[in-house]
Design a protein around this motif. Structure first.
Motif, PDB file in Angstrom:
ATOM      1  N   ILE A 283       6.123   2.836   9.127  1.00  0.00           N
ATOM      2  CA  ILE A 283       6.197   2.469   7.668  1.00  0.00           C
ATOM      3  C   ILE A 283       7.653   1.753   7.225  1.00  0.00           C
TER       4      ILE A 283
ATOM      5  N   ARG B 249       0.944  -1.363  -0.015  1.00  0.00           N
ATOM      6  CA  ARG B 249      -0.036   0.018   0.135  1.00  0.00           C
ATOM      7  C   ARG B 249       0.868   1.058  -0.025  1.00  0.00           C
ATOM      8  N   ILE B 250       0.705   2.153  -1.158  1.00  0.00           N
ATOM      9  CA  ILE B 250       1.523   3.266  -1.283  1.00  0.00           C
ATOM     10  C   ILE B 250       0.890   4.609  -0.989  1.00  0.00           C
ATOM     11  N   VAL B 251       1.119   5.116  -0.217  1.00  0.00           N
ATOM     12  CA  VAL B 251       0.531   6.594  -0.364  1.00  0.00           C
ATOM     13  C   VAL B 251       1.260   7.663  -1.030  1.00  0.00           C
TER      14      VAL B 251
ATOM     15  N   VAL C 170       5.329   5.537   1.703  1.00  0.00           N
ATOM     16  CA  VAL C 170       5.084   7.143   1.542  1.00  0.00           C
ATOM     17  C   VAL C 170       6.033   7.748   0.689  1.00  0.00           C
TER      18      VAL C 170
ATOM     19  N   LEU D   5      -3.691   6.075   7.166  1.00  0.00           N
ATOM     20  CA  LEU D   5      -3.828   5.228   5.975  1.00  0.00           C
ATOM     21  C   LEU D   5      -3.248   3.852   5.950  1.00  0.00           C
ATOM     22  N   GLN D   6      -2.371   3.752   7.183  1.00  0.00           N
ATOM     23  CA  GLN D   6      -1.513   2.628   7.252  1.00  0.00           C
ATOM     24  C   GLN D   6      -0.951   1.989   5.811  1.00  0.00           C
ATOM     25  N   PRO D   7      -0.073   3.096   5.472  1.00  0.00           N
ATOM     26  CA  PRO D   7       0.928   2.525   4.180  1.00  0.00           C
ATOM     27  C   PRO D   7       2.036   1.815   4.637  1.00  0.00           C
ATOM     28  N   ASP D   8       2.517   1.105   3.545  1.00  0.00           N
ATOM     29  CA  ASP D   8       3.744   0.508   3.573  1.00  0.00           C
ATOM     30  C   ASP D   8       4.805   1.451   3.329  1.00  0.00           C
TER      31      ASP D   8
ATOM     32  N   HIS E 219       0.725  -2.486  -6.996  1.00  0.00           N
ATOM     33  CA  HIS E 219       0.529  -1.823  -5.617  1.00  0.00           C
ATOM     34  C   HIS E 219      -0.927  -1.315  -5.613  1.00  0.00           C
TER      35      HIS E 219
END
Length: 319
Positions: free
Chosen positions: A93, A2-4, A71, A66-69, A25
């Motif tokens: 992250i 998960r990429i923000v 950013v 947002l619980q990204p892996d 992704h």
């Protein structure tokens, strides 16, 4: 993963977000509005839009929520703002990537410039970008958050005006060159400007995400394989219209009088730096292979502007 992507609707995000989607992704685009980029791409239908203001003190918390892996921060301009995001994401992250600028380096002393030999920066913008890059490197080297900073040159692509042959954004230069009329050039026109296509910048970000270990704690210059100086840029651009550039050297005093203070100051800011960067580090560690020479990238931008009636020229393109 998960990429923000913060600021994913801008120049770089226009190409980066679809790249990340196609790589499999989950992508969340955080921006002030809901625009999906300068270029249409079906990949945007798979992107989750989130509205947030990068200048809001609550922004780091919103991103963390947002619980990204990963950013990718494309719109950070102050050390305070960068530090606040790092502090919130530390331990939460796997990778933070920051978009800097080649203006983190001041006027060149040796060419090509590298990530290690850049002189101290000039001006508030460059000083801030340099401070952020140094903070991020220290953060990672001290065992904190894994970070990478990527420093683009003058970004060009479809949908916006490129930095022109005189180092400013005045569209009149394109009409002058397309008409084969004399163009006033401050000095002798040997100063370099280092452009890069937005998709090539996106390529480096994507590669740094995929090669996290190689990119950890590093900074990379994101530029085209070569750079244009003023007179070379002008002569190449005139040739796109079947013209020969008529370059007329003038003093900076005269140039400021004829070009106008705003355009002349922008020219000075670009040309005094005389930037030409090496991409050897990005090639070696990330496998960076830019697709565009600078003149190809600029031509694509100019063609788009002409086709969309956003740039007035005297004669049509012949290429």
């Amino acid at each position: 993963m998960r990429i923000v992507v913060a600021g994913g609707s801008g120049h770089i995000g226009t190409f980066l977000v679809p790249r990340l989607v196609r790589a499999g992704h989950e992508v969340i685009n955080v921006s002030r509005g809901q625009r999906s980029g300068y270029v249409d791409d079906p990949a945007w239908s798979q992107v989750r839009p989130v509205t947030a203001d990068r200048d809001d003190p609550a922004f780091p918390e919103a991103v963390a929520g947002l619980q990204p892996d990963v950013v990718v921060d494309l719109i950070c301009f102050t050390l305070e703002s960068a530090t606040a995001l790092v502090d919130r994401l530390r331990g939460q992250i796997g990778h933070l990537l920051h978009c800097g600028s080649i203006w983190r380096a001041g006027p060149s002393l040796k060419l090509p410039m590298t990530e290690e030999n850049g002189p101290p920066p000039l001006g508030e913008y460059g000083i801030a970008k340099d401070a952020i890059a140094r903070m991020l490197k220290e953060e990672t080297s001290s065992g904190g958050l894994v970070t990478t900073s990527i420093h683009p040159g003058h970004i060009v692509g479809p949908g916006w005006h490129p930095v022109g042959p005189l180092g400013n954004l005045d569209p009149a230069v394109w009409r002058t060159l397309s008409a084969g009329e004399p163009l006033d050039v401050p000095g002798i026109g040997t100063e370099f400007m280092h452009h890069v296509h937005a998709d090539d910048v996106a390529q480096i970000f994507e590669a740094a995400i995929a090669r996290r270990d190689a990119a950890a704690g590093e900074d990379f210059s994101a530029v085209a394989p070569s750079a244009l100086n003023v007179r070379g840029y002008a002569r190449i651009a005139a040739g796109w219209f079947g013209q020969t550039a008529q370059l007329r050297p003038v003093t900076w005093v005269d140039f400021r009088r004829t070009a106008g203070e705003e355009a002349a100051q922008t020219s000075w800011e670009h040309l005094v730096r005389d930037h030409y960067f090496s991409i050897d580090k990005a090639r070696a560690l990330l496998g960076y292979l830019p697709a565009y020479e600078p003149e190809q990238a600029v031509l694509e931008s100019v063609r788009w502007l002409i086709d969309h009636d956003e740039l007035e020229v005297a004669t049509p393109l012949t290429v």
